[in-house]
Design a protein around this motif. Sequence first.
Motif, PDB file in Angstrom:
ATOM      1  N   CYS A  45      43.575  12.829   7.699  1.00 12.39           N
ATOM      2  CA  CYS A  45      44.603  13.738   7.183  1.00 12.39           C
ATOM      3  C   CYS A  45      46.015  13.258   7.542  1.00 12.39           C
ATOM      4  CB  CYS A  45      44.385  15.154   7.691  1.00 12.39           C
ATOM      5  SG  CYS A  45      44.583  15.292   9.472  1.00 12.39           S
ATOM      6  N   ASN A  46      46.074  12.194   8.360  1.00  9.97           N
ATOM      7  CA  ASN A  46      47.356  11.601   8.722  1.00  9.97           C
ATOM      8  C   ASN A  46      48.230  12.498   9.603  1.00  9.97           C
ATOM      9  OD1 ASN A  46      48.361   9.059   8.530  1.00  9.97           O
ATOM     10  ND2 ASN A  46      49.691   9.482   6.778  1.00  9.97           N
ATOM     11  N   GLU A  47      47.698  13.563  10.105  1.00  9.56           N
ATOM     12  CA  GLU A  47      48.442  14.443  11.004  1.00  9.56           C
ATOM     13  C   GLU A  47      48.536  13.785  12.380  1.00  9.56           C
ATOM     14  OE1 GLU A  47      49.823  17.590  10.705  1.00  9.56           O
ATOM     15  OE2 GLU A  47      49.488  17.449   8.534  1.00  9.56           O
ATOM     16  N   LYS A  48      49.652  14.031  13.042  1.00  4.68           N
ATOM     17  CA  LYS A  48      49.770  13.573  14.417  1.00  4.68           C
ATOM     18  C   LYS A  48      48.876  14.416  15.317  1.00  4.68           C
ATOM     19  CE  LYS A  48      54.366  11.588  15.242  1.00  4.68           C
ATOM     20  NZ  LYS A  48      53.921  10.343  14.626  1.00  4.68           N
ATOM     21  N   PHE A  49      48.295  13.760  16.274  1.00  5.60           N
ATOM     22  CA  PHE A  49      47.548  14.543  17.251  1.00  5.60           C
ATOM     23  C   PHE A  49      47.542  13.835  18.597  1.00  5.60           C
ATOM     24  CE2 PHE A  49      43.607  12.119  17.489  1.00  5.60           C
ATOM     25  CZ  PHE A  49      43.665  11.365  16.329  1.00  5.60           C
ATOM     26  N   ASP A  50      47.202  14.581  19.597  1.00  7.68           N
ATOM     27  CA  ASP A  50      47.171  14.087  20.959  1.00  7.68           C
ATOM     28  C   ASP A  50      46.058  13.040  21.107  1.00  7.68           C
ATOM     29  OD1 ASP A  50      46.979  13.709  23.643  1.00  7.68           O
ATOM     30  OD2 ASP A  50      47.024  15.840  24.155  1.00  7.68           O
ATOM     31  N   PRO A  51      46.428  11.816  21.511  1.00 12.51           N
ATOM     32  CA  PRO A  51      45.400  10.768  21.673  1.00 12.51           C
ATOM     33  C   PRO A  51      44.231  11.204  22.564  1.00 12.51           C
ATOM     34  CG  PRO A  51      47.592   9.846  21.949  1.00 12.51           C
ATOM     35  CD  PRO A  51      47.768  11.330  21.828  1.00 12.51           C
ATOM     36  N   GLU A  52      44.510  12.136  23.440  1.00 18.83           N
ATOM     37  CA  GLU A  52      43.456  12.643  24.329  1.00 18.83           C
ATOM     38  C   GLU A  52      42.328  13.307  23.531  1.00 18.83           C
ATOM     39  OE1 GLU A  52      43.789  13.400  28.160  1.00 18.83           O
ATOM     40  OE2 GLU A  52      44.725  11.450  27.799  1.00 18.83           O
ATOM     41  N   GLU A  53      42.735  13.835  22.374  1.00 13.46           N
ATOM     42  CA  GLU A  53      41.799  14.612  21.556  1.00 13.46           C
ATOM     43  C   GLU A  53      41.073  13.756  20.530  1.00 13.46           C
ATOM     44  OE1 GLU A  53      42.430  18.728  21.222  1.00 13.46           O
ATOM     45  OE2 GLU A  53      42.143  17.822  23.191  1.00 13.46           O
ATOM     46  N   LYS A  54      41.417  12.471  20.502  1.00 13.87           N
ATOM     47  CA  LYS A  54      40.911  11.663  19.394  1.00 13.87           C
ATOM     48  C   LYS A  54      39.383  11.552  19.397  1.00 13.87           C
ATOM     49  CE  LYS A  54      40.528   6.901  20.756  1.00 13.87           C
ATOM     50  NZ  LYS A  54      41.089   6.232  21.879  1.00 13.87           N
ATOM     51  N   ARG A  55      38.858  11.535  18.191  1.00 15.52           N
ATOM     52  CA  ARG A  55      37.418  11.384  18.008  1.00 15.52           C
ATOM     53  C   ARG A  55      37.197  10.173  17.115  1.00 15.52           C
ATOM     54  NH1 ARG A  55      37.848  15.034  21.029  1.00 15.52           N
ATOM     55  NH2 ARG A  55      36.797  17.056  21.036  1.00 15.52           N
ATOM     56  N   GLU A  56      36.212   9.403  17.415  1.00 14.43           N
ATOM     57  CA  GLU A  56      35.935   8.249  16.575  1.00 14.43           C
ATOM     58  C   GLU A  56      34.715   8.548  15.716  1.00 14.43           C
ATOM     59  OE1 GLU A  56      35.550   4.532  18.635  1.00 14.43           O
ATOM     60  OE2 GLU A  56      35.253   3.485  16.736  1.00 14.43           O
ATOM     61  N   HIS A  57      34.853   8.241  14.435  1.00 13.31           N
ATOM     62  CA  HIS A  57      33.731   8.440  13.529  1.00 13.31           C
ATOM     63  C   HIS A  57      33.716   7.302  12.532  1.00 13.31           C
ATOM     64  CE1 HIS A  57      30.661  10.501  11.260  1.00 13.31           C
ATOM     65  NE2 HIS A  57      31.346  10.300  10.173  1.00 13.31           N
ATOM     66  N   LEU A  58      32.640   6.513  12.528  1.00 10.75           N
ATOM     67  CA  LEU A  58      32.498   5.368  11.627  1.00 10.75           C
ATOM     68  C   LEU A  58      33.744   4.485  11.615  1.00 10.75           C
ATOM     69  CD1 LEU A  58      30.909   7.281   8.593  1.00 10.75           C
ATOM     70  CD2 LEU A  58      29.666   6.025  10.363  1.00 10.75           C
ATOM     71  N   GLU A  86      40.632  16.460  15.780  1.00  9.17           N
ATOM     72  CA  GLU A  86      39.464  17.280  16.025  1.00  9.17           C
ATOM     73  C   GLU A  86      38.995  18.023  14.769  1.00  9.17           C
ATOM     74  OE1 GLU A  86      39.401  19.347  19.667  1.00  9.17           O
ATOM     75  OE2 GLU A  86      37.224  19.486  19.421  1.00  9.17           O
ATOM     76  N   ASP A  87      39.960  18.523  13.992  1.00 11.77           N
ATOM     77  CA  ASP A  87      39.631  19.259  12.758  1.00 11.77           C
ATOM     78  C   ASP A  87      38.830  18.408  11.781  1.00 11.77           C
ATOM     79  OD1 ASP A  87      40.822  21.482  13.626  1.00 11.77           O
ATOM     80  OD2 ASP A  87      42.511  21.449  12.205  1.00 11.77           O
ATOM     81  N   CYS A  88      39.357  17.196  11.538  1.00  7.41           N
ATOM     82  CA  CYS A  88      38.684  16.315  10.583  1.00  7.41           C
ATOM     83  C   CYS A  88      37.321  15.906  11.119  1.00  7.41           C
ATOM     84  CB  CYS A  88      39.518  15.080  10.298  1.00  7.41           C
ATOM     85  SG  CYS A  88      40.973  15.445   9.313  1.00  7.41           S
ATOM     86  N   TYR A  89      37.261  15.718  12.410  1.00  7.02           N
ATOM     87  CA  TYR A  89      35.999  15.319  13.006  1.00  7.02           C
ATOM     88  C   TYR A  89      34.941  16.399  12.793  1.00  7.02           C
ATOM     89  CZ  TYR A  89      32.718  13.481  16.442  1.00  7.02           C
ATOM     90  OH  TYR A  89      31.600  12.996  17.057  1.00  7.02           O
ATOM     91  N   MET A  90      35.343  17.638  12.992  1.00  6.19           N
ATOM     92  CA  MET A  90      34.413  18.742  12.778  1.00  6.19           C
ATOM     93  C   MET A  90      33.978  18.788  11.321  1.00  6.19           C
ATOM     94  SD  MET A  90      34.095  19.752  15.753  1.00  6.19           S
ATOM     95  CE  MET A  90      33.277  21.331  15.929  1.00  6.19           C
ATOM     96  N   LYS A  91      34.949  18.515  10.436  1.00  7.02           N
ATOM     97  CA  LYS A  91      34.644  18.547   8.999  1.00  7.02           C
ATOM     98  C   LYS A  91      33.661  17.457   8.598  1.00  7.02           C
ATOM     99  CE  LYS A  91      38.864  20.530   7.472  1.00  7.02           C
ATOM    100  NZ  LYS A  91      40.207  20.058   7.128  1.00  7.02           N
ATOM    101  N   VAL A  92      33.854  16.246   9.131  1.00 11.30           N
ATOM    102  CA  VAL A  92      32.918  15.184   8.732  1.00 11.30           C
ATOM    103  C   VAL A  92      31.543  15.430   9.311  1.00 11.30           C
ATOM    104  CG1 VAL A  92      34.564  13.342   8.255  1.00 11.30           C
ATOM    105  CG2 VAL A  92      33.624  13.550  10.560  1.00 11.30           C
ATOM    106  N   LEU A  93      31.503  16.112  10.427  1.00  9.43           N
ATOM    107  CA  LEU A  93      30.197  16.337  11.039  1.00  9.43           C
ATOM    108  C   LEU A  93      29.464  17.543  10.466  1.00  9.43           C
ATOM    109  CD1 LEU A  93      30.319  15.604  14.823  1.00  9.43           C
ATOM    110  CD2 LEU A  93      29.778  14.096  12.925  1.00  9.43           C
TER     111      LEU A  93
END
Length: 121
Positions: A6-19, A25-32
């Motif tokens: 989504c190109n939104e800024k977010f805290d690197p602490e919160e980053k999630r890796e997917h593929l 976090e929001d996008c991560y929840m959505k892909v999962l």
Amino acid sequence: MNCDKCNEKFDPEEKREHLGQFLCEDCYMKVLSPVKTCDPWAVHSAKTFERYAGTIKEFTPLQANILDVLKKEGPLTPESLLKKYDESVDFEDLKREFASLRHMEKVRAAKQGSDVVWHLW
Ligand SMILES: [Zn+2]
């Protein structure tokens, strides 16, 4: 850092890796979430069972399901019926349930060429 989706800024602490993508976090929840809810068969079975359970109580969920599938798909070989269950059902169980249904005169087996097919009575 920015989310790869989504190109939104977010805290690197919160980053999630997917593929290989870094997601917020929001996008991560959505892909999962599709994975979590993607079990149409379970939902389908529950509905089918409810439908049959309302009227005819002696069917197991699997029996109700077999009837439902045969009703929708027409005659099937035992092997193709088994494939519908995606390895969640043992072939022996399927055959046993079919035998009970046959006993109740709900289904029957017939020869179609060299194959045996199962269909509704
Ligand atoms: Zn995002």
